[in-house]
Scaffold this motif. Sequence first.
Motif, PDB file in Angstrom:
ATOM      1  N   UNK A 164      -2.535  40.271 -38.373  1.00 26.09           N
ATOM      2  CA  UNK A 164      -1.686  39.571 -39.551  1.00 26.09           C
ATOM      3  C   UNK A 164      -1.784  39.852 -40.849  1.00 26.09           C
ATOM      4  N   UNK A 165      -2.977  40.563 -41.359  1.00 27.17           N
ATOM      5  CA  UNK A 165      -3.295  41.099 -42.425  1.00 27.17           C
ATOM      6  C   UNK A 165      -2.262  42.164 -42.563  1.00 27.17           C
ATOM      7  N   UNK A 166      -2.002  42.814 -41.611  1.00 30.46           N
ATOM      8  CA  UNK A 166      -1.225  43.978 -41.827  1.00 30.46           C
ATOM      9  C   UNK A 166       0.331  43.891 -41.664  1.00 30.46           C
ATOM     10  N   UNK A 167       0.646  42.769 -41.545  1.00 26.47           N
ATOM     11  CA  UNK A 167       2.153  42.419 -41.728  1.00 26.47           C
ATOM     12  C   UNK A 167       2.756  41.875 -40.201  1.00 26.47           C
ATOM     13  N   UNK A 168       1.875  41.961 -39.057  1.00 25.74           N
ATOM     14  CA  UNK A 168       2.396  41.489 -37.962  1.00 25.74           C
ATOM     15  C   UNK A 168       2.118  39.991 -37.684  1.00 25.74           C
ATOM     16  N   UNK A 169       3.079  39.197 -37.532  1.00 31.34           N
ATOM     17  CA  UNK A 169       3.009  37.773 -37.265  1.00 31.34           C
ATOM     18  C   UNK A 169       2.367  37.439 -35.942  1.00 31.34           C
ATOM     19  N   UNK A 170       1.182  37.551 -35.659  1.00 33.43           N
ATOM     20  CA  UNK A 170       0.394  37.231 -34.508  1.00 33.43           C
ATOM     21  C   UNK A 170      -0.992  36.915 -34.884  1.00 33.43           C
ATOM     22  N   UNK A 171      -1.401  35.591 -34.937  1.00 32.63           N
ATOM     23  CA  UNK A 171      -2.906  35.159 -35.203  1.00 32.63           C
ATOM     24  C   UNK A 171      -3.502  34.542 -34.195  1.00 32.63           C
ATOM     25  N   UNK A 172      -2.911  34.576 -32.744  1.00 37.64           N
ATOM     26  CA  UNK A 172      -3.415  33.836 -31.648  1.00 37.64           C
ATOM     27  C   UNK A 172      -4.780  34.107 -31.343  1.00 37.64           C
ATOM     28  N   UNK A 173      -5.853  33.205 -31.408  1.00 36.11           N
ATOM     29  CA  UNK A 173      -7.172  33.632 -30.978  1.00 36.11           C
ATOM     30  C   UNK A 173      -7.391  33.433 -29.714  1.00 36.11           C
ATOM     31  N   UNK A 174      -8.250  34.541 -29.225  1.00 37.74           N
ATOM     32  CA  UNK A 174      -8.721  34.414 -27.980  1.00 37.74           C
ATOM     33  C   UNK A 174      -9.931  33.396 -27.857  1.00 37.74           C
ATOM     34  N   UNK A 175     -10.509  32.847 -26.670  1.00 40.74           N
ATOM     35  CA  UNK A 175     -11.576  31.900 -26.664  1.00 40.74           C
ATOM     36  C   UNK A 175     -12.338  31.716 -25.400  1.00 40.74           C
ATOM     37  N   UNK A 176     -13.404  31.115 -25.366  1.00 41.38           N
ATOM     38  CA  UNK A 176     -14.244  31.041 -24.165  1.00 41.38           C
ATOM     39  C   UNK A 176     -14.514  29.236 -24.339  1.00 41.38           C
ATOM     40  N   UNK A 221     -17.695  39.716 -13.693  1.00 43.01           N
ATOM     41  CA  UNK A 221     -18.960  40.237 -13.279  1.00 43.01           C
ATOM     42  C   UNK A 221     -19.866  40.110 -13.966  1.00 43.01           C
ATOM     43  N   UNK A 222     -21.366  40.164 -13.755  1.00 43.85           N
ATOM     44  CA  UNK A 222     -22.551  39.913 -14.416  1.00 43.85           C
ATOM     45  C   UNK A 222     -22.570  40.844 -15.277  1.00 43.85           C
ATOM     46  N   UNK A 223     -23.324  40.683 -16.665  1.00 43.85           N
ATOM     47  CA  UNK A 223     -23.500  41.646 -17.673  1.00 43.85           C
ATOM     48  C   UNK A 223     -22.407  41.692 -18.803  1.00 43.85           C
ATOM     49  N   UNK A 224     -21.184  41.337 -18.475  1.00 45.53           N
ATOM     50  CA  UNK A 224     -20.115  41.085 -19.574  1.00 45.53           C
ATOM     51  C   UNK A 224     -20.323  40.040 -20.485  1.00 45.53           C
ATOM     52  N   UNK A 225     -19.582  40.129 -21.705  1.00 44.48           N
ATOM     53  CA  UNK A 225     -19.357  39.153 -22.633  1.00 44.48           C
ATOM     54  C   UNK A 225     -19.439  37.631 -22.093  1.00 44.48           C
ATOM     55  N   UNK A 226     -18.567  37.313 -20.994  1.00 43.36           N
ATOM     56  CA  UNK A 226     -18.313  36.039 -20.455  1.00 43.36           C
ATOM     57  C   UNK A 226     -19.949  35.550 -19.872  1.00 43.36           C
ATOM     58  N   UNK A 227     -20.551  36.514 -19.193  1.00 47.61           N
ATOM     59  CA  UNK A 227     -21.572  36.043 -18.471  1.00 47.61           C
ATOM     60  C   UNK A 227     -22.881  35.832 -19.375  1.00 47.61           C
ATOM     61  N   UNK A 228     -22.885  36.946 -20.187  1.00 44.13           N
ATOM     62  CA  UNK A 228     -24.010  36.657 -21.474  1.00 44.13           C
ATOM     63  C   UNK A 228     -23.723  35.411 -22.221  1.00 44.13           C
ATOM     64  N   UNK A 229     -22.528  35.015 -22.467  1.00 43.52           N
ATOM     65  CA  UNK A 229     -22.603  33.801 -23.173  1.00 43.52           C
ATOM     66  C   UNK A 229     -22.847  32.561 -22.428  1.00 43.52           C
TER      67      UNK A 229
END
Length: 327
Positions: free
Chosen positions: A244-256, A43-51
Amino acid sequence: MSNAIQRRFALIATVLTLASTTVLPAVAAEFPERPIRIVVPYSAGGGADTLARVIARRLGTDLKGTVLVENKPGATGTLGAAAVHQAPADGYTLLLGNSATNAIAPAIYDHLPYSPLKDFVPVAQLTTLGNAIAVNPSLPVHNIKELVAWSKKAANDGSYGSWGEGSGGQLAMEKIKADTGMKMAHIPYKGTAPALNDVMAGILPVTMADVTGVGPFHQAGKVRVIAVTGSKRAPSMPDVPTVAEQGIPFDTDSWFALFAPANTPPRILAALREAVARVLAQPDIPKVVLNFGMNVSTITPDEFAAVQRKDVLTWAQLAKASKVKMD
């Protein structure tokens, strides 16, 4: 922008310029002959729309043409993505895709009307970002360890929200649950905003939220963000450590990212890639993107294609482990 990043953008633009001028330069020079359309599957107005609107305006200026934004929300973004897949592969219809539409979707939909890897070709990765774990400020929780301990107390309402069933937020939290033994039930919301509203109202104790949406509430003290996903801390919340800094092995980025339909002519694709590289190299772009809680991407289209392939596998593993399916 650092000199190193500027040099990298300059190299990308130079390579793409050479590519675009070695194949039928006269035809490439004529592009675009009519308006280009960027489909935003939200929808219009969200982060994806603004970018998308920031990129569209600057891309139009660079190409000396018109670049329009069309919002086509529905089915967690897959409706808009499918529309671009079905559009002519001529460079005039592009998708403002993200991890949900072009990496997670095949893991949660058995009958997805497109293949993110076969039916699209990357124009450019635009930004990277993480998601955030936000709690009500009254909760005695300041990090993941404390959240795990809190969730195991029988008297507590061990539930968390996300912006939808099968969302990246749900899959990330299910990964954290599996690694820590955290006991929390998932409550899907129709977007980040309603989930955050319930956290602030004390109705929901915890939610996963996109960094862009939650940042202002964290800074105002209306919620407390205790961790962010991704490979680095959110620029809008540098005090919050990563998962990840808190010990959880998960560092996958989200992206546009911008995608074109597969089989877009190489000369047109090269012209688009060159123009987007110039836009991302503009000195003020990192600050503009920072205001959205994102980091501007500095990798090439080929490098991003490798990231996307890896992410498709990662999200598929997470979806299978958490038994999340949409159809």
